[in-house]
Scaffold this motif. Structure first.
Motif, PDB file in Angstrom:
ATOM      1  N   ALA A  30      40.522  60.803  52.759  1.00  0.00           N
ATOM      2  CA  ALA A  30      41.694  60.381  51.993  1.00  0.00           C
ATOM      3  C   ALA A  30      42.042  58.919  52.274  1.00  0.00           C
ATOM      4  CB  ALA A  30      42.888  61.278  52.329  1.00  0.00           C
ATOM      5  N   ILE A  31      41.938  58.503  53.521  1.00  0.00           N
ATOM      6  CA  ILE A  31      42.233  57.111  53.880  1.00  0.00           C
ATOM      7  C   ILE A  31      41.245  56.170  53.204  1.00  0.00           C
ATOM      8  CG2 ILE A  31      42.204  55.455  55.789  1.00  0.00           C
ATOM      9  CD1 ILE A  31      43.332  57.698  57.554  1.00  0.00           C
ATOM     10  N   ALA A  32      39.953  56.536  53.231  1.00  0.00           N
ATOM     11  CA  ALA A  32      38.928  55.698  52.600  1.00  0.00           C
ATOM     12  C   ALA A  32      39.178  55.556  51.103  1.00  0.00           C
ATOM     13  CB  ALA A  32      37.544  56.291  52.857  1.00  0.00           C
ATOM     14  N   VAL A  33      39.479  56.666  50.450  1.00  0.00           N
ATOM     15  CA  VAL A  33      39.697  56.650  48.995  1.00  0.00           C
ATOM     16  C   VAL A  33      40.981  55.897  48.649  1.00  0.00           C
ATOM     17  CG1 VAL A  33      40.143  58.085  46.972  1.00  0.00           C
ATOM     18  CG2 VAL A  33      38.396  58.772  48.628  1.00  0.00           C
ATOM     19  N   ASN A  38      43.664  51.281  46.291  1.00  0.00           N
ATOM     20  CA  ASN A  38      44.657  50.223  46.420  1.00  0.00           C
ATOM     21  C   ASN A  38      44.015  48.840  46.259  1.00  0.00           C
ATOM     22  OD1 ASN A  38      47.412  49.205  47.306  1.00  0.00           O
ATOM     23  ND2 ASN A  38      46.123  48.343  48.933  1.00  0.00           N
ATOM     24  N   ALA A  39      42.851  48.653  46.885  1.00  0.00           N
ATOM     25  CA  ALA A  39      42.163  47.364  46.768  1.00  0.00           C
ATOM     26  C   ALA A  39      41.676  47.127  45.346  1.00  0.00           C
ATOM     27  CB  ALA A  39      40.986  47.317  47.744  1.00  0.00           C
ATOM     28  N   GLY A  40      41.207  48.194  44.697  1.00  0.00           N
ATOM     29  CA  GLY A  40      40.704  48.050  43.341  1.00  0.00           C
ATOM     30  C   GLY A  40      41.781  47.719  42.330  1.00  0.00           C
ATOM     31  N   PRO A  55      33.147  42.903  44.872  1.00  0.00           N
ATOM     32  CA  PRO A  55      33.305  44.347  44.661  1.00  0.00           C
ATOM     33  C   PRO A  55      33.123  45.165  45.931  1.00  0.00           C
ATOM     34  CG  PRO A  55      31.829  43.371  43.025  1.00  0.00           C
ATOM     35  CD  PRO A  55      32.061  42.338  44.063  1.00  0.00           C
ATOM     36  N   MET A  56      32.226  44.725  46.830  1.00  0.00           N
ATOM     37  CA  MET A  56      31.999  45.487  48.049  1.00  0.00           C
ATOM     38  C   MET A  56      33.184  45.393  49.004  1.00  0.00           C
ATOM     39  SD  MET A  56      29.171  46.972  47.499  1.00  0.00           S
ATOM     40  CE  MET A  56      29.688  46.937  45.781  1.00  0.00           C
ATOM     41  N   ALA A  57      33.799  44.218  49.052  1.00  0.00           N
ATOM     42  CA  ALA A  57      34.975  44.065  49.908  1.00  0.00           C
ATOM     43  C   ALA A  57      36.126  44.933  49.415  1.00  0.00           C
ATOM     44  CB  ALA A  57      35.399  42.602  49.959  1.00  0.00           C
ATOM     45  N   LYS A  58      36.205  45.139  48.108  1.00  0.00           N
ATOM     46  CA  LYS A  58      37.233  46.015  47.548  1.00  0.00           C
ATOM     47  C   LYS A  58      36.950  47.479  47.884  1.00  0.00           C
ATOM     48  CE  LYS A  58      39.868  43.054  45.291  1.00  0.00           C
ATOM     49  NZ  LYS A  58      41.307  42.888  45.613  1.00  0.00           N
ATOM     50  N   ALA A  59      35.670  47.852  47.874  1.00  0.00           N
ATOM     51  CA  ALA A  59      35.311  49.246  48.155  1.00  0.00           C
ATOM     52  C   ALA A  59      35.463  49.576  49.624  1.00  0.00           C
ATOM     53  CB  ALA A  59      33.873  49.503  47.696  1.00  0.00           C
ATOM     54  N   PHE A  60      35.065  48.628  50.481  1.00  0.00           N
ATOM     55  CA  PHE A  60      35.027  48.899  51.926  1.00  0.00           C
ATOM     56  C   PHE A  60      35.831  47.834  52.671  1.00  0.00           C
ATOM     57  CE2 PHE A  60      30.874  50.217  50.077  1.00  0.00           C
ATOM     58  CZ  PHE A  60      31.109  51.585  50.099  1.00  0.00           C
ATOM     59  N   GLU A 132      38.239  51.117  39.086  1.00  0.00           N
ATOM     60  CA  GLU A 132      39.419  50.278  38.879  1.00  0.00           C
ATOM     61  C   GLU A 132      39.027  48.843  38.531  1.00  0.00           C
ATOM     62  OE1 GLU A 132      42.503  51.194  38.747  1.00  0.00           O
ATOM     63  OE2 GLU A 132      42.079  53.289  39.231  1.00  0.00           O
ATOM     64  N   LEU A 133      37.967  48.331  39.168  1.00  0.00           N
ATOM     65  CA  LEU A 133      37.553  46.946  38.926  1.00  0.00           C
ATOM     66  C   LEU A 133      36.940  46.748  37.542  1.00  0.00           C
ATOM     67  CD1 LEU A 133      36.018  45.973  42.384  1.00  0.00           C
ATOM     68  CD2 LEU A 133      38.209  45.235  41.425  1.00  0.00           C
ATOM     69  N   ARG A 134      36.473  47.821  36.928  1.00  0.00           N
ATOM     70  CA  ARG A 134      35.894  47.673  35.589  1.00  0.00           C
ATOM     71  C   ARG A 134      36.947  47.247  34.562  1.00  0.00           C
ATOM     72  NH1 ARG A 134      32.884  52.346  37.273  1.00  0.00           N
ATOM     73  NH2 ARG A 134      30.710  51.742  37.675  1.00  0.00           N
ATOM     74  N   SER A 135      38.208  47.483  34.879  1.00  0.00           N
ATOM     75  CA  SER A 135      39.261  47.053  33.961  1.00  0.00           C
ATOM     76  C   SER A 135      39.355  45.537  33.868  1.00  0.00           C
ATOM     77  CB  SER A 135      40.612  47.635  34.398  1.00  0.00           C
ATOM     78  OG  SER A 135      40.983  47.118  35.670  1.00  0.00           O
ATOM     79  N   VAL A 136      38.834  44.855  34.904  1.00  0.00           N
ATOM     80  CA  VAL A 136      38.799  43.384  34.861  1.00  0.00           C
ATOM     81  C   VAL A 136      37.354  42.887  34.794  1.00  0.00           C
ATOM     82  CG1 VAL A 136      41.013  43.085  36.008  1.00  0.00           C
ATOM     83  CG2 VAL A 136      38.950  43.291  37.391  1.00  0.00           C
TER      84      VAL A 136
END
Length: 259
Positions: A30-33, A38-40, A55-60, A132-136
């Motif tokens: 849950a914390i990871a997701v 939130n980052a995305g 994109p990787m920094a947003k995921a992890f 989420e990032l696909r929206s931008v």
């Protein structure tokens, strides 16, 4: 005659008979997701900045995954340290005198549990953040350069940290000391060393699991050690070495020391 599968079944039963185990694992996912979501969603409103989003920094997120690394390490440390502190280890050895097989079975359960948790966490975090990032228009697929490596590295850091914690727990054999020692070794020491200029110190920092993970996760901002950045191959080798050292320490110390 007790066989390896019997040891594994016993260790599995001991671990999942605790109500806190599935709750802790679910909380890690849950914390990871939540962090990835939130980052995305937290992107600048200026479209000119979007192409510079990693994109990787947003995921992890580094802080989140260092926290999860610490939790996984403590999870592993409690596997042996908890039994030593409670005295259950004496009952375990009385019922199954083959100490090496017992430790290997415990390591198997810890590894499988954390590996599954790591895979679910990494895949879900990647999927949620990129959706989420696909929206931008900056979200990427798993086939993007470095994406599969980032997901794999972020999943593998869970069992690696768990086995290191298991080794520390075998050496210290006390819950408080094992937790403190594990956190100091995996999270505090790399931060204390920081970004050294001496080559030997830079190589030392590069060898820590957190630095190796940051390299594999392919953050656009690079790992903490900028003096001599580690290669992907060296980082993968570092994680493998920590796995061997943690497991080896747990087996050797448990087999040689009296309870």
């Amino acid at each position: 005659m007790l066989r390896y599968r019997h040891f594994v079944a016993a260790e599995w039963l001991k671990l999942f008979s605790l109500r806190s185990t599935p709750l802790l694992l679910a909380a890690m996912v849950a914390i990871a997701v939540a962090s990835a979501w939130n980052a995305g969603t937290n992107v600048p409103s200026d479209p000119s900045i979007w192409p510079r989003i990693d994109p990787m920094a947003k995921a992890f997120d580094q802080d989140t995954w260092q926290l999860l690394l610490a939790v996984a390490a403590v999870f592993g440390a409690l596997g042996l340290a908890g039994e030593h502190t409670s005295g259950l280890i004496r009952t375990t050895f009385a019922a199954a005198p083959d100490r090496r097989t017992m430790v290997l079975a415990k390591a198997t359960v810890v590894t499988v549990t954390l590996l599954v948790t790591g895979i679910v966490s990494a895949v879900a975090a990647f999927a949620v953040s990129q959706a989420e990032l696909r929206s931008v228009h900056v979200g990427v697929s798993i086939g993007h350069a470095g994406a599969f490596r980032a997901v794999t590295g972020s999943a593998l850091i869970f069992p690696v940290a768990g086995l290191v914690g298991l080794g520390v727990g075998a050496v210290i054999r006390h819950v408080g000391g094992s937790v403190g020692g594990t956190l100091a070794l995996l999270t505090m020491l790399p931060q204390i060393l920081g970004n050294p200029t001496a080559p030997w110190a830079a190589h030392l920092v590069n060898a820590f699991p957190v630095t190796a993970w940051q390299t594999l996760a392919d953050h656009g901002f690079g790992p903490p050690t900028q003096t001599l950045p580690p290669s992907v191959a060296a980082s993968a080798l570092a994680l493998a070495a920590w796995t061997v050292v943690g497991l080896g320490a747990a087996v050797f110390v448990t087999d040689r020391r009296d309870v």
